[in-house]
Design an enzyme around this catalytic site. Structure first.
Site, PDB file in Angstrom:
ATOM      1  N   ASN A   1       0.870  -1.183   0.000  1.00  0.00           N
ATOM      2  CA  ASN A   1       0.000   0.000   0.000  1.00  0.00           C
ATOM      3  C   ASN A   1       0.903   1.228   0.000  1.00  0.00           C
ATOM      4  O   ASN A   1       1.501   1.560   1.011  1.00  0.00           O
ATOM      5  CB  ASN A   1      -0.878  -0.037   1.259  1.00  0.00           C
ATOM      6  CG  ASN A   1      -1.681   1.244   1.441  1.00  0.00           C
ATOM      7  OD1 ASN A   1      -1.823   2.029   0.509  1.00  0.00           O
ATOM      8  ND2 ASN A   1      -2.202   1.452   2.647  1.00  0.00           N
ATOM      9  N   TRP A   2       0.975   1.882  -1.161  1.00  0.00           N
ATOM     10  CA  TRP A   2       1.894   3.016  -1.285  1.00  0.00           C
ATOM     11  C   TRP A   2       1.342   4.286  -0.635  1.00  0.00           C
ATOM     12  O   TRP A   2       2.030   5.292  -0.569  1.00  0.00           O
ATOM     13  CB  TRP A   2       2.213   3.272  -2.758  1.00  0.00           C
ATOM     14  CG  TRP A   2       2.991   2.181  -3.416  1.00  0.00           C
ATOM     15  CD1 TRP A   2       3.282   0.938  -2.907  1.00  0.00           C
ATOM     16  CD2 TRP A   2       3.596   2.225  -4.721  1.00  0.00           C
ATOM     17  NE1 TRP A   2       4.021   0.218  -3.811  1.00  0.00           N
ATOM     18  CE2 TRP A   2       4.233   0.972  -4.928  1.00  0.00           C
ATOM     19  CE3 TRP A   2       3.647   3.178  -5.731  1.00  0.00           C
ATOM     20  CZ2 TRP A   2       4.914   0.680  -6.101  1.00  0.00           C
ATOM     21  CZ3 TRP A   2       4.332   2.890  -6.895  1.00  0.00           C
ATOM     22  CH2 TRP A   2       4.964   1.649  -7.076  1.00  0.00           C
ATOM     23  N   LYS A   3       0.092   4.243  -0.233  1.00  0.00           N
ATOM     24  CA  LYS A   3      -0.572   5.408   0.385  1.00  0.00           C
ATOM     25  C   LYS A   3      -0.420   6.640  -0.527  1.00  0.00           C
ATOM     26  O   LYS A   3      -0.319   6.487  -1.740  1.00  0.00           O
ATOM     27  CB  LYS A   3      -0.033   5.658   1.782  1.00  0.00           C
ATOM     28  CG  LYS A   3       0.022   4.409   2.644  1.00  0.00           C
ATOM     29  CD  LYS A   3       0.224   4.713   4.092  1.00  0.00           C
ATOM     30  CE  LYS A   3       0.506   3.427   4.844  1.00  0.00           C
ATOM     31  NZ  LYS A   3       0.266   3.514   6.256  1.00  0.00           N
TER      32      LYS A   3
ATOM     33  N   HIS B   1      -9.433   0.936   4.988  1.00  0.00           N
ATOM     34  CA  HIS B   1      -8.147   1.141   5.683  1.00  0.00           C
ATOM     35  C   HIS B   1      -8.380   2.086   6.866  1.00  0.00           C
ATOM     36  O   HIS B   1      -9.169   3.023   6.785  1.00  0.00           O
ATOM     37  CB  HIS B   1      -7.127   1.736   4.709  1.00  0.00           C
ATOM     38  CG  HIS B   1      -5.735   1.705   5.246  1.00  0.00           C
ATOM     39  ND1 HIS B   1      -5.285   2.615   6.174  1.00  0.00           N
ATOM     40  CD2 HIS B   1      -4.708   0.852   5.013  1.00  0.00           C
ATOM     41  CE1 HIS B   1      -4.022   2.319   6.469  1.00  0.00           C
ATOM     42  NE2 HIS B   1      -3.655   1.267   5.782  1.00  0.00           N
TER      43      HIS B   1
ATOM     44  N   GLU C   1      -6.749   4.462   8.009  1.00  0.00           N
ATOM     45  CA  GLU C   1      -6.524   5.895   7.739  1.00  0.00           C
ATOM     46  C   GLU C   1      -7.768   6.519   7.111  1.00  0.00           C
ATOM     47  O   GLU C   1      -8.075   7.683   7.345  1.00  0.00           O
ATOM     48  CB  GLU C   1      -5.282   6.070   6.842  1.00  0.00           C
ATOM     49  CG  GLU C   1      -4.002   5.801   7.630  1.00  0.00           C
ATOM     50  CD  GLU C   1      -2.828   5.320   6.792  1.00  0.00           C
ATOM     51  OE1 GLU C   1      -2.876   5.422   5.554  1.00  0.00           O
ATOM     52  OE2 GLU C   1      -1.854   4.830   7.405  1.00  0.00           O
TER      53      GLU C   1
ATOM     54  N   GLU D   1      -5.310  -5.371  10.599  1.00  0.00           N
ATOM     55  CA  GLU D   1      -4.333  -4.307  10.825  1.00  0.00           C
ATOM     56  C   GLU D   1      -4.667  -3.575  12.121  1.00  0.00           C
ATOM     57  O   GLU D   1      -5.496  -2.649  12.119  1.00  0.00           O
ATOM     58  CB  GLU D   1      -4.376  -3.297   9.671  1.00  0.00           C
ATOM     59  CG  GLU D   1      -4.054  -3.876   8.319  1.00  0.00           C
ATOM     60  CD  GLU D   1      -3.431  -2.843   7.405  1.00  0.00           C
ATOM     61  OE1 GLU D   1      -2.366  -3.123   6.865  1.00  0.00           O
ATOM     62  OE2 GLU D   1      -3.999  -1.745   7.249  1.00  0.00           O
TER      63      GLU D   1
ATOM     64  N   GLY E   1       2.286   2.098  10.760  1.00  0.00           N
ATOM     65  CA  GLY E   1       3.189   3.248  10.591  1.00  0.00           C
ATOM     66  C   GLY E   1       3.874   3.683  11.875  1.00  0.00           C
ATOM     67  O   GLY E   1       4.444   4.770  11.943  1.00  0.00           O
TER      68      GLY E   1
ATOM     69  N   SER F   1       3.544  -2.164  10.390  1.00  0.00           N
ATOM     70  CA  SER F   1       4.996  -2.063  10.608  1.00  0.00           C
ATOM     71  C   SER F   1       5.764  -3.321  10.206  1.00  0.00           C
ATOM     72  O   SER F   1       6.723  -3.721  10.866  1.00  0.00           O
ATOM     73  CB  SER F   1       5.286  -1.689  12.067  1.00  0.00           C
ATOM     74  OG  SER F   1       4.731  -0.417  12.356  1.00  0.00           O
TER      75      SER F   1
ATOM     76  N   GLY G   1       2.848  -1.178   4.284  1.00  0.00           N
ATOM     77  CA  GLY G   1       2.792   0.246   3.942  1.00  0.00           C
ATOM     78  C   GLY G   1       4.182   0.778   3.635  1.00  0.00           C
ATOM     79  O   GLY G   1       4.713   0.587   2.547  1.00  0.00           O
ATOM     80  N   GLY G   2       4.804   1.427   4.632  1.00  0.00           N
ATOM     81  CA  GLY G   2       6.086   2.112   4.439  1.00  0.00           C
ATOM     82  C   GLY G   2       7.132   1.289   3.703  1.00  0.00           C
ATOM     83  O   GLY G   2       7.792   1.788   2.781  1.00  0.00           O
TER      84      GLY G   2
END
Ligand code: PEP
Length: 253
Positions: A9-11, A94, A96, A164, A170, A210, A231-232
């Site tokens: 997930n590149w956000k 998600h 976020e 999640e 994150g 993470s 993610g990151g």
């Protein structure tokens, strides 16, 4: 047998140029890894360019969000029909989006139904907040999120779930892998009760929060965890490739 999966997930990261550079770097490395679904989810604006770049490769494409209507006066929104030409997976719910864009369980449900209607595969994100975890309410929260998200869904064969925990996303503080295995086992039991054992046993349930190249192995060694939503670390080609490779090696055994 569930095919393991790593989804990135590149956000809200990467310009079109940065996205195509990243995919060009990943493609030859990811193509060497077998027996796993490798999914990347860039921002909407890069989907078309990335789709061209991965033509003929084993990399699959996903979007990060969608609206539930097919078309009409919904300025700024993107429909499942528009995405059906571009990608196969769509991340829904998600945390976020729940936190910053006020997405409710009812809205998540409308999106899941619309995505399934369009023949796309939803990656449904569920997870508890820190205070809910500390209050021992994790299972209650997850059961309620599943109930709301899947209302009216008769046969979720193409659905993927990503567990999640919000406090792990994150933050650099991944959950405990054994505890996560139990929680995902709980989610699978709920799916069996809502649908059938067969659907539950075939459903892929990922962990997200993470994940990196150093901790992925301990998660995918757990029998209930079918892979990760990353993610990151999905924005770094070598790290993402290492996560995919370790997952395929461990789950392929
Ligand atoms: C995510 O965005 O779904 C996620 C798990 O992020 P991170 O890996 O950065 O915690």
């Amino acid at each position: 047998m569930r095919v393991p999966m790593t989804a990135g997930n590149w956000k809200m990261n990467t310009t079109i140029r940065e996205a195509t550079d990243l995919v060009s770097e990943m493609r030859p490395l990811l193509d060497q890894i077998e027996n796993i679904d490798k999914v990347i989810c860039p921002p909407f604006i890069s989907l078309a360019a990335v789709k061209e770049l991965i033509r003929g490769s084993s990399i699959k494409l996903g979007a990060q969000n969608v609206y539930f209507e097919e078309e009409g006066a919904y300025t700024g929104e993107i429909s499942p029909l528009m995405l059906a030409d571009l990608c196969e997976f769509i991340i829904i719910g998600h945390s976020e989006r729940r936190q910053y864009f006020n997405e409710t369980g009812e809205l998540v449900n409308k999106k899941i139904l619309a995505v399934l209607r369009a023949g796309l595969k939803p990656i449904l994100c569920i997870g508890e907040r820190l205070e809910e975890n500390e209050a021992g309410k994790t299972e209650e929260i997850l059961a309620e999120q599943l109930r709301l998200s899947l209302a009216g869904v008769d046969y979720p064969r193409s659905l993927i779930i990503a567990y999640e925990p919000v406090w792990a996303i994150g933050t650099g503080k991944a959950a405990n892998s054994k505890q996560t295995n139990e929680t995902i086992g709980f989610i699978r039991c709920k799916i069996a009760k809502l649908y059938s054992d067969e659907i539950a046993q075939n459903m892929r349930i990922l962990y997200g929060g993470s994940i990196n190249a150093d901790n992925i192995a301990e998660f995918v060694q757990q029998p209930e965890i079918d892979g990760a939503l990353v993610g990151g670390a999905s924005l770094k080609a070598t790290e993402f490739v290492s996560i995919v490779k370790q997952t395929s090696q461990i789950k392929g055994r």
